[in-house]
Design a protein around this motif. Structure first.
Motif, PDB file in Angstrom:
ATOM      1  N   PHE A 102       0.829  -1.202   0.000  1.00 45.76           N
ATOM      2  CA  PHE A 102       0.000   0.000   0.000  1.00 45.76           C
ATOM      3  C   PHE A 102       0.863   1.252   0.000  1.00 45.76           C
ATOM      4  CE2 PHE A 102      -1.910   3.415   2.594  1.00 45.76           C
ATOM      5  CZ  PHE A 102      -3.011   3.717   1.796  1.00 45.76           C
ATOM      6  N   LEU A 103       0.506   2.209  -0.898  1.00 45.97           N
ATOM      7  CA  LEU A 103       1.110   3.533  -0.896  1.00 45.97           C
ATOM      8  C   LEU A 103      -0.008   4.568  -0.908  1.00 45.97           C
ATOM      9  CD1 LEU A 103       4.091   3.249  -3.425  1.00 45.97           C
ATOM     10  CD2 LEU A 103       4.211   3.347  -0.940  1.00 45.97           C
ATOM     11  N   PRO A 104       0.100   5.610  -0.107  1.00 42.45           N
ATOM     12  CA  PRO A 104      -0.953   6.630  -0.072  1.00 42.45           C
ATOM     13  C   PRO A 104      -0.903   7.526  -1.301  1.00 42.45           C
ATOM     14  CG  PRO A 104       0.856   7.287   1.337  1.00 42.45           C
ATOM     15  CD  PRO A 104       1.194   5.907   0.835  1.00 42.45           C
ATOM     16  N   LEU A 105      -1.984   8.248  -1.530  1.00 43.83           N
ATOM     17  CA  LEU A 105      -2.015   9.222  -2.616  1.00 43.83           C
ATOM     18  C   LEU A 105      -1.134  10.421  -2.262  1.00 43.83           C
ATOM     19  CD1 LEU A 105      -5.765   9.121  -3.573  1.00 43.83           C
ATOM     20  CD2 LEU A 105      -3.871   8.757  -5.136  1.00 43.83           C
ATOM     21  N   PRO A 106      -0.302  10.872  -3.189  1.00 42.98           N
ATOM     22  CA  PRO A 106       0.535  12.039  -2.918  1.00 42.98           C
ATOM     23  C   PRO A 106      -0.300  13.309  -2.771  1.00 42.98           C
ATOM     24  CG  PRO A 106       1.358  10.777  -4.801  1.00 42.98           C
ATOM     25  CD  PRO A 106      -0.012  10.271  -4.500  1.00 42.98           C
ATOM     26  N   LYS A 107       0.236  14.273  -2.024  1.00 43.68           N
ATOM     27  CA  LYS A 107      -0.377  15.589  -1.878  1.00 43.68           C
ATOM     28  C   LYS A 107       0.554  16.638  -2.459  1.00 43.68           C
ATOM     29  CE  LYS A 107      -2.672  14.263   2.437  1.00 43.68           C
ATOM     30  NZ  LYS A 107      -2.816  14.562   3.891  1.00 43.68           N
ATOM     31  N   ARG A 108      -0.026  17.679  -3.036  1.00 43.01           N
ATOM     32  CA  ARG A 108       0.774  18.774  -3.580  1.00 43.01           C
ATOM     33  C   ARG A 108       1.366  19.612  -2.462  1.00 43.01           C
ATOM     34  NH1 ARG A 108      -1.527  21.347  -9.024  1.00 43.01           N
ATOM     35  NH2 ARG A 108       0.009  22.884  -8.364  1.00 43.01           N
ATOM     36  N   LEU A 109       2.615  20.037  -2.664  1.00 43.34           N
ATOM     37  CA  LEU A 109       3.272  20.881  -1.682  1.00 43.34           C
ATOM     38  C   LEU A 109       3.368  22.339  -2.115  1.00 43.34           C
ATOM     39  CD1 LEU A 109       6.251  18.698  -0.396  1.00 43.34           C
ATOM     40  CD2 LEU A 109       3.967  18.959   0.592  1.00 43.34           C
ATOM     41  N   ASN A 110       3.127  22.623  -3.398  1.00 46.26           N
ATOM     42  CA  ASN A 110       3.282  23.997  -3.888  1.00 46.26           C
ATOM     43  C   ASN A 110       2.216  24.321  -4.925  1.00 46.26           C
ATOM     44  OD1 ASN A 110       4.229  22.397  -6.005  1.00 46.26           O
ATOM     45  ND2 ASN A 110       5.729  23.921  -6.667  1.00 46.26           N
ATOM     46  N   ARG A 111       2.142  25.566  -5.298  1.00 43.48           N
ATOM     47  CA  ARG A 111       1.176  26.039  -6.298  1.00 43.48           C
ATOM     48  C   ARG A 111       1.705  25.888  -7.717  1.00 43.48           C
ATOM     49  NH1 ARG A 111      -3.079  29.199  -4.658  1.00 43.48           N
ATOM     50  NH2 ARG A 111      -3.163  29.677  -2.427  1.00 43.48           N
ATOM     51  N   ALA A 112       2.885  25.464  -7.900  1.00 42.07           N
ATOM     52  CA  ALA A 112       3.595  25.336  -9.179  1.00 42.07           C
ATOM     53  C   ALA A 112       4.394  26.594  -9.433  1.00 42.07           C
ATOM     54  CB  ALA A 112       2.670  25.063 -10.348  1.00 42.07           C
ATOM     55  N   SER A 113       5.632  26.386  -9.822  1.00 41.68           N
ATOM     56  CA  SER A 113       6.524  27.500 -10.118  1.00 41.68           C
ATOM     57  C   SER A 113       6.195  28.077 -11.489  1.00 41.68           C
ATOM     58  CB  SER A 113       7.975  27.021 -10.074  1.00 41.68           C
ATOM     59  OG  SER A 113       8.192  26.036 -11.067  1.00 41.68           O
ATOM     60  N   SER A 114       6.872  29.145 -11.843  1.00 43.22           N
ATOM     61  CA  SER A 114       6.601  29.810 -13.121  1.00 43.22           C
ATOM     62  C   SER A 114       6.889  28.915 -14.311  1.00 43.22           C
ATOM     63  CB  SER A 114       7.436  31.099 -13.225  1.00 43.22           C
ATOM     64  OG  SER A 114       8.828  30.807 -13.117  1.00 43.22           O
TER      65      SER A 114
END
Length: 295
Positions: free
Chosen positions: A241-253
């Motif tokens: 089992f691996l959990p779903l990843p979560k975003r850490l940032n809004r995305a760079s330019s």
């Protein structure tokens, strides 16, 4: 190791689905073998399935079939990994087929769905799954028979099943595949060495297993328009089992998006060591897949 409530819910949900499927699978409805490129629809609760075949342009010599799952509005079915909340992904039994050496099922890029039960991964209103076929004897037709189980959900979850049979002509002897089948092929995530414009690029993926906070970090570059809706999914072998990843940032330019999957007590970190993990990156403009090793 103590399992978290989330992973217990995942296990219980999947077991219930599997038991329901087994209990109802005494005699699957066999759709009569078809030779006109598609089987009749096999009707089920809130949905239906059929088998298709057809020639794929620019792939001379390749033989393809397609499983089409059509659902009533708002109903969902699962990707090959169902997500944290559990579920029954499609499974296939090709053992009754003739002149079939291999049937490799591909999955178009899925979506993440979040509700009160947790996160699931799949498709809303249906999906077409491409299947690459390899005959035992080249130049001869394939008598394709598949027994399949799958799960569908809306307010409740229901297991579905069917047995479908289709006569698949030898390579080059079929008409072109239907447009929706060809469209499904375009949405299958591509490996990093075969990317098309708009496909996300994996910059880095690594498993950091040291305590006190083991995790998997993913850095990927998406198009500017895709960065807002960018998503990532992880799969490990052997049922780990691996959990779903979560975003850490809004995305760079430049479209760089960072994801993190904390490896809490619901993940067997010791079992994960030395394994190869698959990461699937999904944006609106394209999708890609890659693997990385866990030290």
């Amino acid at each position: 190791m103590i399992r978290s409530e989330l992973h217990l819910a995942h296990i219980v949900s999947t077991l219930i689905f599997a038991l329901m499927a087994v209990a109802s699978s005494g005699a699957l409805p066999l759709t009569a073998a078809a030779a006109a490129g598609a089987t009749p629809w096999a009707e089920g609760p809130k949905g239906k399935v059929r088998l298709l075949t057809g020639r794929v342009p620019d792939q001379d010599g390749a033989i393809h079939a397609f499983v089409q799952i059509a659902l009533e509005p708002g109903w969902k079915t699962y990707w090959r990994t169902p997500g944290d909340a559990g579920g029954l992904p499609p499974s296939f039994d090709w053992s009754k087929s003739s002149n079939l050496a291999a049937a490799d099922v591909a999955f178009p890029a899925p979506r993440r769905f979040t509700d009160r039960s947790g996160n699931t991964i799949g498709y809303e209103n249906g999906v077409v799954l491409p299947i690459a076929l390899r005959p035992q004897e080249a130049g001869q037709p394939i008598s394709l028979v598949v027994g399949m189980h799958y799960g569908i959900c809306k307010d409740i979850c229901i297991p579905g099943e069917a047995e479908l049979a289709l006569e698949v002509p030898a390579a080059g002897a079929t008409d072109a595949a239907p447009a929706d089948a060809l469209e499904a092929l375009k949405h299958v995530p591509r490996p990093q060495d075969k990317l098309r414009p708009g496909d996300p690029v994996l910059v880095q993926a690594q498993a950091i297993l040291s305590e006190p906070a083991p995790k998997i970090l993913i850095e990927a570059r998406f198009t500017k328009d895709d960065a807002i809706s960018a998503d990532a999914f992880l799969e490990a072998p052997d049922g780990i089992f691996l959990p779903l990843p979560k975003r850490l940032n809004r995305a760079s330019s430049d479209g760089l998006v960072v994801f993190e999957a904390p490896l809490g007590e619901d993940v067997d970190v010791a079992q994960l060591r030395g394994k190869t993990v698959t990461v699937t990156l999904v944006g609106r403009s394209g999708a890609s897949v890659a693997t990385f090793g866990v030290p």
